[in-house]
Write an enzyme that holds these catalytic residues in place. Structure first.
Site, PDB file in Angstrom:
ATOM      1  N   PRO A   1      -2.823  -0.927 -10.907  1.00  0.00           N
ATOM      2  CG  PRO A   1      -3.631   1.262 -10.961  1.00  0.00           C
ATOM      3  CD  PRO A   1      -3.764  -0.039 -10.219  1.00  0.00           C
ATOM      4  CB  CYS A   2       1.548  -2.533 -13.920  1.00  0.00           C
ATOM      5  SG  CYS A   2       1.215  -1.926 -15.602  1.00  0.00           S
ATOM      6  CD  GLN A   3       0.342   2.745 -15.311  1.00  0.00           C
ATOM      7  OE1 GLN A   3      -0.035   2.082 -14.359  1.00  0.00           O
ATOM      8  NE2 GLN A   3      -0.472   3.235 -16.213  1.00  0.00           N
TER       9      GLN A   3
ATOM     10  CG  PHE B   1       4.889  -2.044  -8.642  1.00  0.00           C
ATOM     11  CD1 PHE B   1       5.578  -1.893  -7.458  1.00  0.00           C
ATOM     12  CD2 PHE B   1       3.505  -1.996  -8.611  1.00  0.00           C
ATOM     13  CE1 PHE B   1       4.914  -1.703  -6.265  1.00  0.00           C
ATOM     14  CE2 PHE B   1       2.828  -1.810  -7.421  1.00  0.00           C
ATOM     15  CZ  PHE B   1       3.542  -1.663  -6.248  1.00  0.00           C
TER      16      PHE B   1
END
Length: 470
Positions: free
Chosen positions: A153-155, A157
């Site tokens: 999950p990129c949120q 970063f």
């Protein structure tokens, strides 16, 4: 005639549909599900339940399950944070199909089960130990895993988010992914993420305050300690044949001291370096324009601004008085100032697809029609096959496709790894700009990071000295 023992209770129907009993009763009240009252309870015939599922095209979240086949492929690959399987499709097209998918989201799991029913499917990554993962993949104890790939999950970063990095629950899932890699020890590991990963702040070693890039330092140290040599770069998917300007960090780790080469571009904005020119939005969607499209209408209060724009224009091309009104309306709805009221151009790649084109902060309007891009157009831009079924409500379909890795980028990753397996290196272009940004490769980023750490340590030391004199 059904035997009384064959009739289903509300609870049994709810269990089969993976919904609450209250929702099952709602279906009965709305007469979508036929039921009969016996005594104090409602009962449903199995045939009537099947009719409801068929009539309303109901997708039921699948259970976790092991791989169907016992056959071991030549290359063993496992996929994590699989989503709608954009990266999986690309890896498979490049020669590395996965035999297990790990995904938590309900609608993504439906999509995976609908399109890849034979592969193993597991859910929450925190609930599975490495040994259980291998068991679900039906791998014998002596069979090494060749590749593990995924986009945690990129949120946590994202440059647009709160950037809590490894203190965020989703950031910790990132570290859980790293831990699984440490335990299974595949020959290659792939991590795909947003550009914000390069600058996500986090304390690092003796630097006690969060420093930009600190989170990536922690991740790289963990992988290095596990025996991996890492190469990474920020890649624009348009340079690999995707009709979309979408920049993503791709890290490839290899066990041992050898580094995997960078990806080999196939396209260039202007067709330089003897590469093909970028693919355009027209290339992606031209032959489906006359087919049925599924989308959510823009509200009239926003359409009035789109109608002032021609193909390729955005909010700054509005008349000055309209700009102020448009941005005021947007800020009222909680949106920022970028990416708003943009009418796309058929002659350019699409900007990065957003996960929900109905949100005020993320509008992308069709070049000639007064509507968002359709689900079908989204899928084409990302490179999904036309027969790939995206499950769930239309907003969830947009979200799944928008969050996916462009298939062409995944294909380039697989081809690079396969070449390395065979002792080859795909064509490289010295000095090639893979994206719009600088200091984004493992080499240039490390040089810049070392300077930041040096400066941060000096500032921290001066602050400590100052405090000691107070």
């Amino acid at each position: 005639m059904n035997n009384i023992n064959d009739l289903l209770t509300i609870q049994e129907v709810a269990n089969r549909l993976k919904v609450t009993p209250q929702y099952a009763r709602k279906l009965i009240k709305e007469e979508k599900l036929i039921a009969t009252r016996i005594g104090t309870q409602w009962v449903i015939k199995p045939d009537d339940l099947d009719t409801y599922i068929s009539k309303y095209d109901v997708s039921i979240e699948p259970d976790d399950h092991a791989r169907i086949s016992d056959t071991i492929p030549d290359i063993v690959a496992l996929s994590f944070f699989s989503g709608a399987m954009g990266l999986d499709i690309g890896m498979r097209k490049g020669g590395i199909p996965a035999i297990l998918a790990c995904e938590f989201n309900k609608y993504c799991r439906m999509t995976i089960a609908e399109n890849e029913p034979d592969m193993a499917l597991i859910g929450d990554i925190n609930k599975y130990e490495p040994e259980q993962i291998l068991e679900m993949a039906k791998l014998p104890h002596n069979r090494k895993v060749d590749v593990i790939f995924g986009g945690p999950p990129c949120q946590a970063f994202s440059t647009a988010g709160a950037r809590r990095a490894l203190d965020d629950e989703r950031g910790n899932v990132f570290l859980r992914y790293v831990k699984i890699v440490e335990k299974i020890r595949p020959t290659y590991v792939v991590i795909e993420n947003v550009r914000g990963l390069l600058s996500a702040p986090y304390p690092y070693n003796d630097v006690t305050t969060p420093i930009k890039g600190g989170a990536l330092c922690v991740i790289l140290d963990r992988l290095k300690a596990a025996g991996y040599t890492i190469s990474f770069e920020l890649y624009n998917a348009a340079n690999f044949g995707a009709p979309q300007i979408r920049e993503r960090v791709v890290m490839i780790g290899k066990l041992g001291n050898e580094k995997v080469s960078y990806l080999s571009p196939t396209h260039d904005e202007n067709g330089d370096y003897e590469l093909a020119p970028w693919q355009t939005l027209r290339d992606a969607v031209n032959d489906i324009e006359d087919k049925e499209q599924h989308y959510i209408e823009f509200p009239e209060k926003r359409l009035k601004f789109y109608r002032m724009l021609t193909e390729g224009q955005y909010w700054k091309d509005l008349p000055p008085e309209a700009q102020k009104e448009a941005m005021g309306a947007k800020l009222k709805l909680g949106g920022g100032k970028t990416g708003f009221f943009r009418r796309l151009s058929f002659n350019r790649p699409s900007p990065t697809l957003v996960t929900d084109p109905t949100m005020p902060a993320t509008d992308l309007c069709h070049p000639t029609a007064d509507r968002p891009l359709s689900v079908e157009e989204y899928a084409r831009i990302q490179g999904f096959p036309d027969d790939w079924k995206i499950c769930g409500p239309i907003k969830e379909q947009y979200r799944q496709i928008g969050n996916a890795v462009p298939i062409k980028l995944g294909e380039a990753i697989a081809k690079t790894i396969l070449a390395d397996m065979n002792g080859e290196v795909l064509p490289q272009i010295p000095g090639y700009s893979y994206s719009r940004y600088k200091s984004t490769s493992d080499i240039s980023w490390r040089i810049s990071m070392d300077e930041k750490l040096k400066k941060a340590r000096a500032e921290q030391e001066n602050e400590q000295l100052s405090l000691s004199f107070d």
